[in-house]
Design a protein around this motif. Structure first.
Motif: not given
Length: 111
Positions: A26-28, A35-43
């Motif tokens: 819902t954010v990206y 890419a957003g899911l990758g950043w969220v998972t990485g953090v």
């Protein structure tokens, strides 16, 4: 009792991770979602590795009393980041406030 507490904590943590991944949709925008899911998972994974290491390092150096403060500051930083999501969604990449979306075109007897 310890097994029950660990099991309950695991259920809550796993549920929170799944909800964060679901909220990412819902954010990206569609073009940025992977890419957003990758950043969220990485953090999240970075925090899962760095958190225990940091507490171990604090305990090794005799600063275990700073553990709560350390996690409280990390939680505060996360809360601020989450609070800024609606603000970030209101602005596009150029920093300009987006215009209202165009009305959806529908087909049917009234169209």
């Amino acid at each position: 009792m310890t097994h029950a507490v660990v099991a309950l904590a695991g259920v809550w943590l796993f549920s929170a991770q799944v909800m964060v991944h679901a909220a990412t949709a819902t954010v990206y925008r569609d073009s940025e979602r992977a890419a957003g899911l990758g950043w969220v998972t990485g953090v999240g994974r970075t925090g899962a590795v760095v958190g225990p290491w940091l507490i171990g390092a604090l305990a090794t150096n005799g600063n275990q009393s700073r553990g709560f403060t350390t996690f409280a500051l990390a939680g505060l930083a996360g809360a601020v980041a989450i609070a800024l999501v609606p603000l970030a969604q209101r602005f596009d990449r150029s920093g300009a406030v987006p215009t209202a979306p165009a009305a959806a075109v529908t087909s049917g007897p009234d169209a």
